[in-house]
Motif scaffolding. Structure first.
Motif, PDB file in Angstrom:
ATOM      1  N   LYS A 192      38.812 -15.197 -39.425  1.00  0.00           N
ATOM      2  CA  LYS A 192      37.499 -14.663 -39.077  1.00  0.00           C
ATOM      3  C   LYS A 192      36.627 -14.453 -40.310  1.00  0.00           C
ATOM      4  O   LYS A 192      37.118 -14.018 -41.344  1.00  0.00           O
ATOM      5  CB  LYS A 192      37.697 -13.321 -38.354  1.00  0.00           C
ATOM      6  CG  LYS A 192      36.413 -12.629 -37.927  1.00  0.00           C
ATOM      7  CD  LYS A 192      36.749 -11.309 -37.229  1.00  0.00           C
ATOM      8  CE  LYS A 192      35.502 -10.583 -36.764  1.00  0.00           C
ATOM      9  NZ  LYS A 192      35.843  -9.282 -36.141  1.00  0.00           N
ATOM     10  N   LEU A 223      33.309 -11.862 -45.800  1.00  0.00           N
ATOM     11  CA  LEU A 223      34.605 -11.215 -45.658  1.00  0.00           C
ATOM     12  C   LEU A 223      35.461 -12.203 -44.867  1.00  0.00           C
ATOM     13  O   LEU A 223      35.079 -12.604 -43.772  1.00  0.00           O
ATOM     14  CB  LEU A 223      34.475  -9.949 -44.812  1.00  0.00           C
ATOM     15  CG  LEU A 223      34.171  -8.625 -45.508  1.00  0.00           C
ATOM     16  CD1 LEU A 223      33.781  -7.594 -44.448  1.00  0.00           C
ATOM     17  CD2 LEU A 223      35.389  -8.145 -46.264  1.00  0.00           C
ATOM     18  N   VAL A 224      36.602 -12.587 -45.403  1.00  0.00           N
ATOM     19  CA  VAL A 224      37.437 -13.583 -44.743  1.00  0.00           C
ATOM     20  C   VAL A 224      38.786 -12.988 -44.388  1.00  0.00           C
ATOM     21  O   VAL A 224      39.477 -12.446 -45.255  1.00  0.00           O
ATOM     22  CB  VAL A 224      37.661 -14.808 -45.663  1.00  0.00           C
ATOM     23  CG1 VAL A 224      38.461 -15.866 -44.938  1.00  0.00           C
ATOM     24  CG2 VAL A 224      36.337 -15.374 -46.156  1.00  0.00           C
ATOM     25  N   CYS A 225      39.176 -13.082 -43.119  1.00  0.00           N
ATOM     26  CA  CYS A 225      40.487 -12.567 -42.704  1.00  0.00           C
ATOM     27  C   CYS A 225      41.575 -13.589 -43.041  1.00  0.00           C
ATOM     28  O   CYS A 225      41.484 -14.750 -42.652  1.00  0.00           O
ATOM     29  CB  CYS A 225      40.519 -12.257 -41.211  1.00  0.00           C
ATOM     30  SG  CYS A 225      42.128 -11.592 -40.698  1.00  0.00           S
ATOM     31  N   LEU A 226      42.585 -13.128 -43.762  1.00  0.00           N
ATOM     32  CA  LEU A 226      43.667 -14.017 -44.197  1.00  0.00           C
ATOM     33  C   LEU A 226      44.553 -14.448 -43.046  1.00  0.00           C
ATOM     34  O   LEU A 226      45.258 -15.443 -43.137  1.00  0.00           O
ATOM     35  CB  LEU A 226      44.529 -13.314 -45.247  1.00  0.00           C
ATOM     36  CG  LEU A 226      43.863 -13.033 -46.592  1.00  0.00           C
ATOM     37  CD1 LEU A 226      44.705 -12.062 -47.406  1.00  0.00           C
ATOM     38  CD2 LEU A 226      43.674 -14.327 -47.360  1.00  0.00           C
ATOM     39  N   LYS A 227      44.522 -13.686 -41.969  1.00  0.00           N
ATOM     40  CA  LYS A 227      45.410 -13.968 -40.841  1.00  0.00           C
ATOM     41  C   LYS A 227      44.731 -14.902 -39.820  1.00  0.00           C
ATOM     42  O   LYS A 227      45.227 -15.976 -39.550  1.00  0.00           O
ATOM     43  CB  LYS A 227      45.785 -12.648 -40.162  1.00  0.00           C
ATOM     44  CG  LYS A 227      46.743 -12.780 -38.997  1.00  0.00           C
ATOM     45  CD  LYS A 227      48.168 -12.930 -39.465  1.00  0.00           C
ATOM     46  CE  LYS A 227      49.114 -12.980 -38.267  1.00  0.00           C
ATOM     47  NZ  LYS A 227      50.507 -13.114 -38.699  1.00  0.00           N
ATOM     48  N   GLN A 261      45.324  -6.207 -38.705  1.00  0.00           N
ATOM     49  CA  GLN A 261      45.982  -5.311 -39.670  1.00  0.00           C
ATOM     50  C   GLN A 261      47.373  -4.893 -39.214  1.00  0.00           C
ATOM     51  O   GLN A 261      47.625  -4.819 -38.030  1.00  0.00           O
ATOM     52  CB  GLN A 261      45.124  -4.057 -39.885  1.00  0.00           C
ATOM     53  CG  GLN A 261      43.882  -4.341 -40.730  1.00  0.00           C
ATOM     54  CD  GLN A 261      42.962  -3.152 -40.853  1.00  0.00           C
ATOM     55  OE1 GLN A 261      43.400  -2.019 -40.706  1.00  0.00           O
ATOM     56  NE2 GLN A 261      41.683  -3.427 -41.113  1.00  0.00           N
ATOM     57  N   TYR A 273      38.783 -11.074 -49.441  1.00  0.00           N
ATOM     58  CA  TYR A 273      39.901 -11.455 -48.583  1.00  0.00           C
ATOM     59  C   TYR A 273      40.607 -10.221 -48.070  1.00  0.00           C
ATOM     60  O   TYR A 273      40.764  -9.248 -48.799  1.00  0.00           O
ATOM     61  CB  TYR A 273      40.923 -12.271 -49.371  1.00  0.00           C
ATOM     62  CG  TYR A 273      40.361 -13.456 -50.059  1.00  0.00           C
ATOM     63  CD1 TYR A 273      40.064 -14.608 -49.343  1.00  0.00           C
ATOM     64  CD2 TYR A 273      40.127 -13.436 -51.422  1.00  0.00           C
ATOM     65  CE1 TYR A 273      39.549 -15.721 -49.981  1.00  0.00           C
ATOM     66  CE2 TYR A 273      39.609 -14.542 -52.073  1.00  0.00           C
ATOM     67  CZ  TYR A 273      39.323 -15.680 -51.345  1.00  0.00           C
ATOM     68  OH  TYR A 273      38.820 -16.770 -51.973  1.00  0.00           O
ATOM     69  N   GLY A 274      41.066 -10.277 -46.843  1.00  0.00           N
ATOM     70  CA  GLY A 274      41.812  -9.147 -46.321  1.00  0.00           C
ATOM     71  C   GLY A 274      42.209  -9.390 -44.889  1.00  0.00           C
ATOM     72  O   GLY A 274      42.368 -10.533 -44.472  1.00  0.00           O
ATOM     73  N   TYR A 275      42.382  -8.280 -44.155  1.00  0.00           N
ATOM     74  CA  TYR A 275      42.790  -8.393 -42.767  1.00  0.00           C
ATOM     75  C   TYR A 275      41.767  -7.661 -41.912  1.00  0.00           C
ATOM     76  O   TYR A 275      41.447  -6.501 -42.186  1.00  0.00           O
ATOM     77  CB  TYR A 275      44.187  -7.811 -42.584  1.00  0.00           C
ATOM     78  CG  TYR A 275      45.204  -8.514 -43.442  1.00  0.00           C
ATOM     79  CD1 TYR A 275      45.789  -9.706 -43.008  1.00  0.00           C
ATOM     80  CD2 TYR A 275      45.548  -8.027 -44.697  1.00  0.00           C
ATOM     81  CE1 TYR A 275      46.702 -10.380 -43.802  1.00  0.00           C
ATOM     82  CE2 TYR A 275      46.457  -8.701 -45.506  1.00  0.00           C
ATOM     83  CZ  TYR A 275      47.027  -9.878 -45.046  1.00  0.00           C
ATOM     84  OH  TYR A 275      47.920 -10.559 -45.844  1.00  0.00           O
ATOM     85  N   CYS A 276      41.285  -8.336 -40.889  1.00  0.00           N
ATOM     86  CA  CYS A 276      40.273  -7.729 -40.033  1.00  0.00           C
ATOM     87  C   CYS A 276      40.902  -6.669 -39.141  1.00  0.00           C
ATOM     88  O   CYS A 276      42.121  -6.537 -39.096  1.00  0.00           O
ATOM     89  CB  CYS A 276      39.576  -8.803 -39.197  1.00  0.00           C
ATOM     90  SG  CYS A 276      40.572  -9.441 -37.849  1.00  0.00           S
ATOM     91  N   SER A 277      40.077  -5.940 -38.431  1.00  0.00           N
ATOM     92  CA  SER A 277      40.566  -4.807 -37.636  1.00  0.00           C
ATOM     93  C   SER A 277      41.661  -5.217 -36.657  1.00  0.00           C
ATOM     94  O   SER A 277      42.585  -4.460 -36.396  1.00  0.00           O
ATOM     95  CB  SER A 277      39.406  -4.157 -36.895  1.00  0.00           C
ATOM     96  OG  SER A 277      38.642  -5.133 -36.219  1.00  0.00           O
ATOM     97  N   GLU A 285      38.621 -22.615 -47.682  1.00  0.00           N
ATOM     98  CA  GLU A 285      40.062 -22.844 -47.637  1.00  0.00           C
ATOM     99  C   GLU A 285      40.477 -23.536 -46.352  1.00  0.00           C
ATOM    100  O   GLU A 285      41.591 -23.393 -45.894  1.00  0.00           O
ATOM    101  CB  GLU A 285      40.835 -21.515 -47.781  1.00  0.00           C
ATOM    102  CG  GLU A 285      40.789 -20.913 -49.158  1.00  0.00           C
ATOM    103  CD  GLU A 285      39.502 -20.156 -49.436  1.00  0.00           C
ATOM    104  OE1 GLU A 285      38.897 -19.669 -48.478  1.00  0.00           O
ATOM    105  OE2 GLU A 285      39.101 -20.083 -50.609  1.00  0.00           O
TER     106      GLU A 285
END
Lengths: 142, 142
Positions: free
Chosen positions: A103, A96-100, A142, A135-139, A79
């Motif tokens: 990372k 694992l891809v951080c959406l923000k 969040q 997809y999500g948010y890393c530590s 992306e």
DNA sequence: TTCCTTATTGATAACGATTCTCAATTTCAT
DNA sequence: ATGAAATTGAGAATCGTTATCAATAAGGAA
């Protein structure tokens, strides 16, 4: 005599009516040398320019397209608007891809191999690769 | 009173300092209406132009970027050089992609949900979506 | 309300990755 | 050798996406 990776790739190309030209060999070598990276066409072009400045960027794109169609490399997209390539015979892995912050964390998983077999039978697909992105948010994000 | 999907999306936007403008609402409506499709920015722009020709393509891109960052839509890429978007609350699904003809077969799988939980704990990730792509050759292209 | 600050917008220019064009060169099978 | 087909490099063209910027709209405070 042993069969090298390059020999295998040459056979695969010739079986499909393609030639393993010097330029294509240089490009394959670059992909093999950077096996653990995700190289863009431009990355490869830059690497090759050092010792083989005569190879044009169009040839890099054309070669990657052939390698992709033959399943010799996997084309990955994160992306970011650039295609990246990896040698497909390397160990499978996923992301694992951080959406923000964007990372990317890599991980491996065996269960997917089994799932792959199951789906291949169900849909009569000859599967040569896979790529799972979570997809999500890393530590930190969040 | 009930909470509609649009209400939820409005809250999510406002929680992050964004406004749910009329333009953004039209774009969200289009995504919700075509829930089972993978729409590109241009697809959405074309759909909207029929009844809302005043909405510019730049606004479509900007809105999709916000929706993506908030996890309201998933951004998908199929190696075709275009980003596609789907409403993320729809049932999760994955894809078998043919390397030769580009054919895409969708499938669902429960095991991935469990895997997701496991990885979320391991890497301290808040996971909001996932996308598994299997590459190979379909029955006609083998 | 009115004022002020900030967010958002549309149009369009700019950018960047990728593909196309085409004449020249190389390769392979004969 | 020779002819057909594949491949190449250079640069133009294409196309999805992002940046710019002046104009407008929205929300909060007085």
């Amino acid at each position: 005599m042993e069969t090298t990776e390059m020999d295998q790739i040459r056979s695969r190309l010739e079986d499909h009516g393609y030639r393993l030209t010097p330029q294509r060999m240089r490009i394959v070598e670059a992909v093999l040398a950077e096996e653990d990276k995700h190289l863009s066409a431009d990355d490869i072009y830059t690497i090759l320019r050092e010792n083989h400045p005569e190879i044009g960027i169009a040839t890099v794109y054309r070669t990657l397209e052939i390698l992709r169609e033959l399943g010799i490399v996997n084309q990955l997209t994160f992306e970011e608007g650039v295609s990246r390539y990896e040698y497909s015979a390397r160990e499978h892995h996923h992301h694992l891809v951080c959406l923000k912050c964007g990372k990317v964390i890599e991980f491996s998983n065996d269960e997917l191999e089994r799932l792959e077999q199951k789906l291949a039978r169900k849909y009569d697909f000859q599967i040569v690769g896979h790529h799972l992105k979570l997809y999500g948010y890393c530590s930190l994000c969040q």
